[in-house]
Design a protein around this motif. Sequence first.
Motif, PDB file in Angstrom:
ATOM      1  N   LEU A 218      -7.342   2.805   4.395  1.00  8.47           N
ATOM      2  CA  LEU A 218      -7.935   3.193   3.100  1.00  8.47           C
ATOM      3  C   LEU A 218      -6.925   3.419   2.029  1.00  8.47           C
ATOM      4  O   LEU A 218      -7.364   2.865   1.026  1.00  8.47           O
ATOM      5  CB  LEU A 218      -8.904   4.337   3.186  1.00  8.47           C
ATOM      6  N   VAL A 219      -5.804   4.019   2.169  1.00  6.26           N
ATOM      7  CA  VAL A 219      -4.883   4.305   1.034  1.00  6.26           C
ATOM      8  C   VAL A 219      -4.313   2.568   0.755  1.00  6.26           C
ATOM      9  O   VAL A 219      -4.137   2.607  -0.455  1.00  6.26           O
ATOM     10  CB  VAL A 219      -3.668   4.975   1.764  1.00  6.26           C
ATOM     11  N   PHE A 220      -4.091   1.693   1.591  1.00  4.95           N
ATOM     12  CA  PHE A 220      -3.745   0.470   1.503  1.00  4.95           C
ATOM     13  C   PHE A 220      -4.911  -0.248   0.329  1.00  4.95           C
ATOM     14  O   PHE A 220      -4.539  -0.873  -0.514  1.00  4.95           O
ATOM     15  CB  PHE A 220      -3.554  -0.399   2.438  1.00  4.95           C
ATOM     16  N   LYS A 221      -6.032  -0.060   0.755  1.00  3.75           N
ATOM     17  CA  LYS A 221      -7.045  -0.857   0.117  1.00  3.75           C
ATOM     18  C   LYS A 221      -7.373   0.103  -1.230  1.00  3.75           C
ATOM     19  O   LYS A 221      -7.625  -0.898  -2.349  1.00  3.75           O
ATOM     20  CB  LYS A 221      -8.515  -0.774   0.726  1.00  3.75           C
TER      21      LYS A 221
ATOM     22  N   GLN B  18     -14.403  -1.316 -13.412  1.00  4.39           N
ATOM     23  CA  GLN B  18     -13.952  -2.461 -12.839  1.00  4.39           C
ATOM     24  C   GLN B  18     -13.487  -2.200 -11.380  1.00  4.39           C
ATOM     25  O   GLN B  18     -13.719  -2.918 -10.465  1.00  4.39           O
ATOM     26  CB  GLN B  18     -12.911  -3.152 -13.777  1.00  4.39           C
ATOM     27  N   LEU B  19     -12.968  -1.000 -11.245  1.00  2.00           N
ATOM     28  CA  LEU B  19     -12.399  -0.561 -10.017  1.00  2.00           C
ATOM     29  C   LEU B  19     -13.314  -0.348  -9.061  1.00  2.00           C
ATOM     30  O   LEU B  19     -13.331  -0.729  -7.984  1.00  2.00           O
ATOM     31  CB  LEU B  19     -11.245   0.827 -10.315  1.00  2.00           C
ATOM     32  N   GLU B  20     -14.671   0.479  -9.547  1.00  2.00           N
ATOM     33  CA  GLU B  20     -15.601   0.614  -8.599  1.00  2.00           C
ATOM     34  C   GLU B  20     -16.174  -0.723  -8.342  1.00  2.00           C
ATOM     35  O   GLU B  20     -16.460  -0.825  -7.034  1.00  2.00           O
ATOM     36  CB  GLU B  20     -16.700   1.517  -9.496  1.00  2.00           C
TER      37      GLU B  20
ATOM     38  N   GLU C 103     -17.453  -4.622  -3.883  1.00  2.00           N
ATOM     39  CA  GLU C 103     -17.584  -6.143  -3.456  1.00  2.00           C
ATOM     40  C   GLU C 103     -16.698  -6.355  -2.500  1.00  2.00           C
ATOM     41  O   GLU C 103     -17.235  -7.409  -1.535  1.00  2.00           O
ATOM     42  CB  GLU C 103     -17.008  -6.767  -4.871  1.00  2.00           C
ATOM     43  N   HIS C 104     -15.676  -5.675  -2.077  1.00  2.00           N
ATOM     44  CA  HIS C 104     -14.774  -5.895  -1.033  1.00  2.00           C
ATOM     45  C   HIS C 104     -14.936  -4.970   0.265  1.00  2.00           C
ATOM     46  O   HIS C 104     -14.201  -5.003   1.006  1.00  2.00           O
ATOM     47  CB  HIS C 104     -13.524  -5.936  -1.688  1.00  2.00           C
ATOM     48  N   GLU C 105     -15.837  -4.095   0.341  1.00  2.00           N
ATOM     49  CA  GLU C 105     -15.867  -3.202   1.292  1.00  2.00           C
ATOM     50  C   GLU C 105     -15.962  -4.087   2.638  1.00  2.00           C
ATOM     51  O   GLU C 105     -15.250  -3.443   3.705  1.00  2.00           O
ATOM     52  CB  GLU C 105     -17.226  -2.518   1.174  1.00  2.00           C
ATOM     53  N   GLU C 106     -16.779  -4.878   2.770  1.00  2.00           N
ATOM     54  CA  GLU C 106     -16.740  -5.708   4.140  1.00  2.00           C
ATOM     55  C   GLU C 106     -15.458  -6.288   4.570  1.00  2.00           C
ATOM     56  O   GLU C 106     -15.212  -5.942   5.571  1.00  2.00           O
ATOM     57  CB  GLU C 106     -17.802  -6.564   4.041  1.00  2.00           C
ATOM     58  N   ARG C 107     -14.734  -6.711   3.534  1.00  4.33           N
ATOM     59  CA  ARG C 107     -13.471  -7.333   3.981  1.00  4.33           C
ATOM     60  C   ARG C 107     -12.515  -6.103   4.413  1.00  4.33           C
ATOM     61  O   ARG C 107     -11.879  -6.255   5.200  1.00  4.33           O
ATOM     62  CB  ARG C 107     -12.721  -8.170   2.780  1.00  4.33           C
ATOM     63  N   PHE C 108     -12.492  -5.186   3.539  1.00  2.00           N
ATOM     64  CA  PHE C 108     -11.806  -4.080   3.870  1.00  2.00           C
ATOM     65  C   PHE C 108     -11.931  -3.377   5.446  1.00  2.00           C
ATOM     66  O   PHE C 108     -10.929  -3.320   6.344  1.00  2.00           O
ATOM     67  CB  PHE C 108     -11.940  -2.912   2.794  1.00  2.00           C
ATOM     68  N   LEU C 109     -13.002  -3.599   5.751  1.00  2.00           N
ATOM     69  CA  LEU C 109     -13.554  -3.069   7.182  1.00  2.00           C
ATOM     70  C   LEU C 109     -12.967  -4.272   8.029  1.00  2.00           C
ATOM     71  O   LEU C 109     -12.353  -3.734   9.234  1.00  2.00           O
ATOM     72  CB  LEU C 109     -15.008  -2.923   7.352  1.00  2.00           C
TER      73      LEU C 109
ATOM     74  N   GLN D 150     -16.937   7.718   4.864  1.00  2.00           N
ATOM     75  CA  GLN D 150     -15.671   8.504   4.302  1.00  2.00           C
ATOM     76  C   GLN D 150     -14.549   7.510   4.100  1.00  2.00           C
ATOM     77  O   GLN D 150     -13.749   7.666   3.322  1.00  2.00           O
ATOM     78  CB  GLN D 150     -15.337   9.361   5.449  1.00  2.00           C
ATOM     79  N   PHE D 151     -14.586   6.506   4.971  1.00  3.58           N
ATOM     80  CA  PHE D 151     -13.517   5.069   4.512  1.00  3.58           C
ATOM     81  C   PHE D 151     -13.754   4.911   3.037  1.00  3.58           C
ATOM     82  O   PHE D 151     -12.726   4.695   2.449  1.00  3.58           O
ATOM     83  CB  PHE D 151     -13.728   4.235   5.522  1.00  3.58           C
ATOM     84  N   TYR D 152     -14.900   4.492   2.929  1.00  3.80           N
ATOM     85  CA  TYR D 152     -15.062   3.702   1.544  1.00  3.80           C
ATOM     86  C   TYR D 152     -14.785   4.911   0.382  1.00  3.80           C
ATOM     87  O   TYR D 152     -14.324   4.618  -0.712  1.00  3.80           O
ATOM     88  CB  TYR D 152     -16.516   3.430   1.331  1.00  3.80           C
ATOM     89  N   ARG D 153     -15.464   6.136   0.706  1.00  5.87           N
ATOM     90  CA  ARG D 153     -15.140   7.106  -0.365  1.00  5.87           C
ATOM     91  C   ARG D 153     -13.757   7.393  -0.513  1.00  5.87           C
ATOM     92  O   ARG D 153     -12.994   7.930  -1.535  1.00  5.87           O
ATOM     93  CB  ARG D 153     -15.992   8.291  -0.063  1.00  5.87           C
ATOM     94  N   GLY D 154     -12.956   7.272   0.656  1.00  7.93           N
ATOM     95  CA  GLY D 154     -11.732   7.527   0.445  1.00  7.93           C
ATOM     96  C   GLY D 154     -10.822   6.662  -0.166  1.00  7.93           C
ATOM     97  O   GLY D 154      -9.649   7.035  -1.111  1.00  7.93           O
ATOM     98  N   ILE D 155     -11.129   5.394  -0.203  1.00 14.16           N
ATOM     99  CA  ILE D 155     -10.471   4.422  -1.011  1.00 14.16           C
ATOM    100  C   ILE D 155     -10.578   4.867  -2.531  1.00 14.16           C
ATOM    101  O   ILE D 155      -9.718   4.679  -3.069  1.00 14.16           O
ATOM    102  CB  ILE D 155     -11.109   2.925  -0.762  1.00 14.16           C
ATOM    103  N   ARG D 156     -11.894   5.051  -2.993  1.00 12.56           N
ATOM    104  CA  ARG D 156     -12.080   5.376  -4.212  1.00 12.56           C
ATOM    105  C   ARG D 156     -11.300   6.786  -4.680  1.00 12.56           C
ATOM    106  O   ARG D 156     -10.725   6.978  -5.746  1.00 12.56           O
ATOM    107  CB  ARG D 156     -13.658   5.730  -4.528  1.00 12.56           C
TER     108      ARG D 156
END
Lengths: 454, 454
Positions: free
Chosen positions: B126-129, B3-5, B10-16, B438-444
């Motif tokens: 990325l930590v916030f997200k 679910q986390l993944e 699904e929210h990568e674009e908004r995170f950016l 890296q931004f998205y991998r960092g979130i994970r």
Amino acid sequence: MTQLETYITEHEERFLDELKGWLRIPSISTLPEHAGDVRAAAEYAARDLQSIGFDKVEVIATQGHPLVYGEWLNAPGKPTVLIYGHYDVQPVDPVELWDTPPFEPTIRNGNIYCRGACDDKGQTMLVFKALESLMAVDGKLPVNVKVLIEGEEEAGGESIEHYVRTTPEPLGCDAAFICDTHMPGPETPALITGLRGIIYTEVEVQGARRDLHSGTYGGIAPNPLHALAIIISKLKDEQGHIHIPGLYDKLRLAAQVERDFWENDPLNFAEALREEMGVSQLVGEAEHPPLERISARPTLEVHGIAGGFIGDGAKTVIPAVAKAKISLRLPPDLISKEIFPLFEKAVHDAAPEGVKVTVQNLHGGEGLVVDLDNPAMVAATQALKETYGKEPIYLREGGSIPVAALFNEILHVPVVLMGFGLPDDNLHAPNEKYSLAQFYRGIRTVARFLQNLA
Amino acid sequence: MTQLETYITEHEERFLDELKGWLRIPSISTLPEHAGDVRAAAEYAARDLQSIGFDKVEVIATQGHPLVYGEWLNAPGKPTVLIYGHYDVQPVDPVELWDTPPFEPTIRNGNIYCRGACDDKGQTMLVFKALESLMAVDGKLPVNVKVLIEGEEEAGGESIEHYVRTTPEPLGCDAAFICDTHMPGPETPALITGLRGIIYTEVEVQGARRDLHSGTYGGIAPNPLHALAIIISKLKDEQGHIHIPGLYDKLRLAAQVERDFWENDPLNFAEALREEMGVSQLVGEAEHPPLERISARPTLEVHGIAGGFIGDGAKTVIPAVAKAKISLRLPPDLISKEIFPLFEKAVHDAAPEGVKVTVQNLHGGEGLVVDLDNPAMVAATQALKETYGKEPIYLREGGSIPVAALFNEILHVPVVLMGFGLPDDNLHAPNEKYSLAQFYRGIRTVARFLQNLA
């Protein structure tokens, strides 16, 4: 009181107003955004020459900033003098150190403060006002006069050099007169018998291809600022010796009378300069007297180092590129074109490994030695004596006026270097000023010089 | 897919988009005119923490720029993590070297270009997200979390130091986590086991009391730029050796395993860094391997030299004053407060005669060594392995994060330094960027790290 003296005295205030109008134009020749101002300053000079009664007044287009020319050749049988000045000025930074705005002429304590007040609008304007006064009183000038004013003196002077080299015939004359030098003090009239030449260079050091963070790359990255520090410290040591192989080879021993003057320093110039600078001691080559060091020895100075971060606070950048502006002053025996390659080689030899160094010759000009016995120098000597009530002294000036060497080389005429600046005029620095007393005495002296020459 | 993944994907674009909004605020902490922007960036962070579901979110006023604090302490029995980041950024000059405006986030080739894209808004966001994603999926966080974000990291970090030293109790925790470091490459996860400290200084040299014309004073006047060149060249020689007596005295030999790693350089970092810099050779202390030089040796770098004239063209000024920004990176054995007086003395000893030298300590921070065996480092190691599919490597970083040493000293907790920057992110330089991957991998990775820690 002579008619001439009366005319000058009655018009001093207007003369000053005309100078102020010229000074207000920020004609900084090195900054492209001021090109329009430089042209406006040229037109201001041309209008003044016309109103004095000069013929063939024109603003001559060049590859750079314009020249202003005018002539009055209605004194058959009399000598012809070519008068030079420049209407461009130095930049004003650091502007925050000016007590009043740099382009708002302000009178304080008998001085006019403004960029260009002395160098060279003030000195050029006093020559114009001498010409005006002679013309107004006598209806004519005592000698034939050609006036050639440039707008690139502070920017290399390439256009006037090109013009004089390619168009020497119309500039034919018996003597040249340049009013762009100074006297040691307000009661010590002086004529300049020698000038140093100059090479002005830019040394660029390239390290990495982009700016780097010192935390990540410090320890393995070339630092162009550090490389420049090493290069500069190798070029000139703490004792003021310049380490450019071959530099001193062609330097001849000066005449005994000059060496005696430097050694004895009868007017105590060195001490006056030390006080003027506000320093505890003079630096430089201890084995040469200070007067020789500032007038007849080669010198090397760094004028600025760009690259990296110099704002408030802290930025831990290792810049990709850094540049230093470095100039050499060259006594007349040293030819700028011969010295530049020696400098360039010394810079490359001094560079540490791991950086790429390029050396650019921004401009150069030759030095000059003037013969005291020619009629123009005699006329100038006499004029100074009449105005100041004492014999002028003869000095070498440490600065560079490449156009003086050019007139000497191309026109084959003696060059009279008679100026009215004072040592504390802050040339090229904040709070440039010109003494009003010197401005008015200068007008009288130049008028007498032209009369004497007739 | 968990679910986390799914949520993150699904929210990568908004995170950016949320990162972009933060990046557009030019929160340059060293420039007073940007104080309002710095505050706006703080409020942006506070709003985000609130919307994630943090309690007690506040923008804490300080003597300088504000701190942002928020906490979520609803996981009784679980460890508490203190998360740190910074929302201030470096200045942007030279702005003309940016390919796109420094505060307009621009996507090119899978990277986001903007000042702060990596350092440290991108890494903090990325930590916030990661926190948002955990909260959204589970309705809670797996551990207790305190967030403390500062706005002076690029300006000395005085306020957070004062805050942590005077208010340590509310910051009590089991581990601190800082996301402000980098990995050697996009497929080489890494954890930082050591940091260098720093002293950042300004050396001011005063010569004459005003700027001078080199034609008049060259040869007798002290030139502060020349004096700085001499000082700098004496402080560090061409071989990278620093000549500050006592500097190396307390430096201990590193562990054999580290020395082997530096010597063998199994990932060929040194060559990658050489290519990244675009230079033909690495410079510095030849008797130490490059990896040791950038991470565990003291270094000295000049960051900028002010004074005189650096505009276009030529100005023959000898400046009255010149200043150099010089920093030292200090391995953990060297204490900034002990080293500064040694530096200060070395500068004075290196100065030539005839100038007045003052040395200012703009800021300092200590280095750090992290123990690999603590549970937080184990959890981080595991998270990186899960995201990147391979064991992380353990590195010392050459940069300075004074707050890491501060947390270690005051809160007595292990400090996890796990960041997702890459070596070519142009920190502190034009065209700073951050890899979107890296931004998205960092979130994970950060989400997994917090799960593992529970």
